[in-house]
Each structure stands twice: as C-alpha cells, then as structure tokens.
Design a protein around this motif. Structure first.
Motif, PDB file in Angstrom:
ATOM      1  N   VAL A   1      -3.343 -10.276 -31.554  1.00  0.00           N
ATOM      2  CA  VAL A   1      -2.520  -9.454 -30.672  1.00  0.00           C
ATOM      3  C   VAL A   1      -1.193  -9.152 -31.360  1.00  0.00           C
ATOM      4  N   LYS A   2      -0.544  -8.093 -30.919  1.00  0.00           N
ATOM      5  CA  LYS A   2       0.775  -7.759 -31.442  1.00  0.00           C
ATOM      6  C   LYS A   2       1.765  -8.889 -31.142  1.00  0.00           C
ATOM      7  N   LYS A   3       2.695  -9.130 -32.055  1.00  0.00           N
ATOM      8  CA  LYS A   3       3.725 -10.142 -31.811  1.00  0.00           C
ATOM      9  C   LYS A   3       4.509  -9.774 -30.557  1.00  0.00           C
ATOM     10  N   GLY A   4       4.675 -10.730 -29.662  1.00  0.00           N
ATOM     11  CA  GLY A   4       5.400 -10.501 -28.424  1.00  0.00           C
ATOM     12  C   GLY A   4       4.599  -9.801 -27.348  1.00  0.00           C
ATOM     13  N   ALA A   5       3.310  -9.583 -27.579  1.00  0.00           N
ATOM     14  CA  ALA A   5       2.481  -8.838 -26.629  1.00  0.00           C
ATOM     15  C   ALA A   5       2.225  -9.630 -25.347  1.00  0.00           C
ATOM     16  N   LYS A   6       2.132  -8.899 -24.240  1.00  0.00           N
ATOM     17  CA  LYS A   6       1.599  -9.447 -22.996  1.00  0.00           C
ATOM     18  C   LYS A   6       0.107  -9.124 -23.003  1.00  0.00           C
ATOM     19  N   TRP A   7      -0.645  -9.960 -23.710  1.00  0.00           N
ATOM     20  CA  TRP A   7      -2.032  -9.620 -23.993  1.00  0.00           C
ATOM     21  C   TRP A   7      -2.924  -9.816 -22.772  1.00  0.00           C
ATOM     22  N   ILE A   8      -4.061  -9.146 -22.805  1.00  0.00           N
ATOM     23  CA  ILE A   8      -5.026  -9.183 -21.711  1.00  0.00           C
ATOM     24  C   ILE A   8      -6.053 -10.283 -21.959  1.00  0.00           C
ATOM     25  N   PHE A   9      -6.315 -11.063 -20.913  1.00  0.00           N
ATOM     26  CA  PHE A   9      -7.357 -12.074 -20.977  1.00  0.00           C
ATOM     27  C   PHE A   9      -7.925 -12.243 -19.573  1.00  0.00           C
ATOM     28  N   ASN A  10      -8.993 -11.516 -19.298  1.00  0.00           N
ATOM     29  CA  ASN A  10      -9.578 -11.485 -17.964  1.00  0.00           C
ATOM     30  C   ASN A  10     -10.633 -12.580 -17.794  1.00  0.00           C
ATOM     31  N   LYS A  11     -10.162 -13.796 -17.598  1.00  0.00           N
ATOM     32  CA  LYS A  11     -11.093 -14.907 -17.390  1.00  0.00           C
ATOM     33  C   LYS A  11     -11.694 -14.827 -15.989  1.00  0.00           C
ATOM     34  N   PRO A  12     -13.012 -14.870 -15.872  1.00  0.00           N
ATOM     35  CA  PRO A  12     -13.618 -14.871 -14.530  1.00  0.00           C
ATOM     36  C   PRO A  12     -13.140 -16.076 -13.720  1.00  0.00           C
ATOM     37  N   ASP A  13     -12.875 -15.848 -12.450  1.00  0.00           N
ATOM     38  CA  ASP A  13     -12.342 -16.911 -11.592  1.00  0.00           C
ATOM     39  C   ASP A  13     -13.337 -18.052 -11.377  1.00  0.00           C
ATOM     40  N   ASP A  14     -14.619 -17.756 -11.491  1.00  0.00           N
ATOM     41  CA  ASP A  14     -15.623 -18.790 -11.205  1.00  0.00           C
ATOM     42  C   ASP A  14     -15.965 -19.652 -12.415  1.00  0.00           C
ATOM     43  N   ILE A  15     -15.239 -19.449 -13.526  1.00  0.00           N
ATOM     44  CA  ILE A  15     -15.455 -20.259 -14.733  1.00  0.00           C
ATOM     45  C   ILE A  15     -14.187 -21.078 -14.991  1.00  0.00           C
ATOM     46  N   PRO A  16     -14.274 -22.403 -14.999  1.00  0.00           N
ATOM     47  CA  PRO A  16     -13.064 -23.219 -15.153  1.00  0.00           C
ATOM     48  C   PRO A  16     -12.358 -23.015 -16.491  1.00  0.00           C
ATOM     49  N   TYR A  17     -13.120 -22.880 -17.559  1.00  0.00           N
ATOM     50  CA  TYR A  17     -12.533 -22.538 -18.850  1.00  0.00           C
ATOM     51  C   TYR A  17     -13.557 -21.730 -19.632  1.00  0.00           C
ATOM     52  N   LEU A  18     -13.048 -20.783 -20.389  1.00  0.00           N
ATOM     53  CA  LEU A  18     -13.907 -19.808 -21.052  1.00  0.00           C
ATOM     54  C   LEU A  18     -14.076 -20.166 -22.523  1.00  0.00           C
ATOM     55  N   ARG A  19     -15.294 -20.362 -22.924  1.00  0.00           N
ATOM     56  CA  ARG A  19     -15.578 -20.635 -24.335  1.00  0.00           C
ATOM     57  C   ARG A  19     -15.567 -19.338 -25.142  1.00  0.00           C
ATOM     58  N   SER A  20     -15.297 -19.452 -26.416  1.00  0.00           N
ATOM     59  CA  SER A  20     -15.227 -18.266 -27.279  1.00  0.00           C
ATOM     60  C   SER A  20     -16.568 -17.945 -27.924  1.00  0.00           C
ATOM     61  N   THR A  21     -17.641 -18.496 -27.379  1.00  0.00           N
ATOM     62  CA  THR A  21     -18.989 -18.240 -27.892  1.00  0.00           C
ATOM     63  C   THR A  21     -19.735 -17.316 -26.941  1.00  0.00           C
ATOM     64  N   PHE A  22     -20.289 -16.239 -27.491  1.00  0.00           N
ATOM     65  CA  PHE A  22     -21.070 -15.267 -26.742  1.00  0.00           C
ATOM     66  C   PHE A  22     -22.511 -15.347 -27.234  1.00  0.00           C
ATOM     67  N   THR A  23     -23.426 -15.635 -26.338  1.00  0.00           N
ATOM     68  CA  THR A  23     -24.823 -15.834 -26.729  1.00  0.00           C
ATOM     69  C   THR A  23     -25.681 -14.687 -26.204  1.00  0.00           C
ATOM     70  N   THR A  24     -26.261 -13.917 -27.109  1.00  0.00           N
ATOM     71  CA  THR A  24     -27.159 -12.825 -26.740  1.00  0.00           C
ATOM     72  C   THR A  24     -28.225 -12.704 -27.829  1.00  0.00           C
ATOM     73  N   SER A  25     -29.216 -11.892 -27.551  1.00  0.00           N
ATOM     74  CA  SER A  25     -30.179 -11.558 -28.595  1.00  0.00           C
ATOM     75  C   SER A  25     -29.580 -10.464 -29.477  1.00  0.00           C
ATOM     76  N   THR A  26     -30.184 -10.236 -30.627  1.00  0.00           N
ATOM     77  CA  THR A  26     -29.855  -9.060 -31.410  1.00  0.00           C
ATOM     78  C   THR A  26     -30.428  -7.841 -30.686  1.00  0.00           C
ATOM     79  N   VAL A  27     -30.176  -6.659 -31.210  1.00  0.00           N
ATOM     80  CA  VAL A  27     -30.554  -5.439 -30.504  1.00  0.00           C
ATOM     81  C   VAL A  27     -32.065  -5.243 -30.533  1.00  0.00           C
ATOM     82  N   LEU A  28     -32.625  -4.987 -29.344  1.00  0.00           N
ATOM     83  CA  LEU A  28     -34.068  -4.852 -29.225  1.00  0.00           C
ATOM     84  C   LEU A  28     -34.424  -3.593 -28.436  1.00  0.00           C
ATOM     85  N   GLY A  29     -35.681  -3.171 -28.521  1.00  0.00           N
ATOM     86  CA  GLY A  29     -36.230  -2.128 -27.665  1.00  0.00           C
ATOM     87  C   GLY A  29     -35.569  -0.775 -27.823  1.00  0.00           C
TER      88      GLY A  29
END
Length: 236
Positions: free
Chosen positions: A133-161
């Motif tokens: 993020v830019k230095k001094g930025a008020k950066w965006i981080f939209n954590k879902p309310d129903d998740i106590p803490y958000l991991r930085s791992t995203f698990t999906t398949s590669t592109v299919l179909g």
C-alpha cells in the motif's frame, strides 16, 4: 466508463495515462514470472511439455514498471502483484523504493497442481502475491464479519472448463474475485498493466468495480476483449 482496455506496451502507454490524468485506486496484476525453461520432464513416466510459456516470459523487465505506475496510484492505493517465490524480495525492495509498504504475502494454494516427479520433488501447488500500500494510506481490508481472523491463503482449483482460454498462465476467476472483495470497494478503479486474457478485469466488473487493462500480445488482447464484451452483456 466501466472499463477501458489497450492493446499496447505497458511501458510505453504509461505516458498517455499520465497525460490523461488517470487516477487508479488499485493495481492488481500477474506479470510474467521469468520462469520459462526447456524441460520435457524426462524423469516422468508420461512425458509432458516443458514449462515454456513463450518469449514474453523470458525477456520481460519485471521491476522498472513499478515506479511509473506507482505515480498514478491514489494516495490510499494498493498494489497486488503475483510473482514467483524467486523474486519476492526483489519486488518488495522495488515497491518500498517507490513509496509503498508491503503489508503481507498472499498464497494461492491450488487443489489440482501440475504433477511432477513426486519421488524426487515436492509438488508445486502454491503461487504468491505481494500486497503493498502507499505510505500513509488508509488501506482497504474488507474482512468478513463471520470470520474471526482472515488467513492470507486462498485455496481454489486452477482454471477449468468453459473458463479456460489458451493463455498458459491464466488465473482463476474465483481467486481474483476473493482478492478484489477484500482489498477494494465498489466503484474503485483497478488497473492491470499485464492483463493477459483479462481475468482481473472480468472479476472487477462482476463485482461493480471499474477497470483499466493493458496487454501487449494481440492474441491475448483479443481473448480479453471478447470476454469483456460477453460479461458486459450479462451485466446490462
């Protein structure tokens, strides 16, 4: 304007974007990884083509685009750059030399990674992205309310179909949509200087964001152009 795309060299068109006073909220991009090599997987029982994505992945300048593009980034802006593990520290150094601060490293964990000789190597099921993020930025981080803490791992398949195009390093639409939901807001302007087949832009439009995209390879640009036309039709 919902989107604007260019079949141009990102290193050259930046001058035009600056002259037009284009202001970008976020840059989310998947530039070439510089990992192509001749390899026929001779140690595997069933031969596979090597990891050779083309000349564009062998001669690309991975770092010097960051400075000019950081100059059109909003004061509260962010960058998310996909990359090989080989270049993480170099990209972080370049980002921080140009007025950005690295916040985290994101992981894309693939549920169906490309096989390799499992008796001699680990399966490579992870790709990385740098969030800065830019230095001094008020950066965006939209954590879902129903998740106590958000991991930085995203698990999906590669592109299919039907989503699959002929672009060899196409990212998952599900992956990009999850990242965009967390790191941007509706009506924000997202730029991808190396848009390939346009997945970042498709995700942006489907989530009511605006998009600028640049792609130098004509064939990939045409694929992206068609995908944008199709998605706009569904959103009308």
């Amino acid at each position: 304007m919902r989107y604007k795309i260019y079949n141009e060299d990102a290193y050259k068109i930046i001058k035009k974007l600056k002259n037009e006073n284009v202001n970008i909220n976020h840059i989310i991009t998947d530039p070439p990884y510089l990992i192509s090599k001749d390899n026929n997987f001779y140690t595997m029982k069933n031969k596979r083509q090597g990891i050779d994505f083309g000349e564009w992945d062998k001669t690309f300048d991975l770092f010097s685009w960051i400075k000019p593009y950081s100059e059109i980034l909003d004061k509260n802006g962010s960058m998310i750059i996909f990359c090989s593990y080989r270049y993480i520290s170099y990209l972080i150094n370049t980002l921080e030399a140009n007025g950005l601060i690295t916040k985290d490293i994101l992981e894309w964990k693939k549920t169906n990674p490309m096989p390799r000789n499992t008796r001699r190597r680990y399966v490579q099921d992870t790709e990385f992205a740098i969030w800065a993020v830019k230095k001094g930025a008020k950066w965006i981080f939209n954590k879902p309310d129903d998740i106590p803490y958000l991991r930085s791992t995203f698990t999906t398949s590669t592109v299919l179909g039907k989503e699959r195009t002929k672009h060899p390093t196409q990212k998952s639409l599900v992956l990009l949509k999850e990242i965009i939901k967390i790191h941007t807001n509706e009506n924000d302007v997202i730029l991808d200087p190396f848009m390939g087949s346009g997945t970042t832009g498709i995700a942006a439009l489907e989530l009511q964001r605006k998009f600028y995209g640049i792609e130098i390879e004509k064939d990939y640009y045409k694929i992206a152009e068609k995908r944008f036309q199709n998605v706009i039709t569904t959103l009308i």
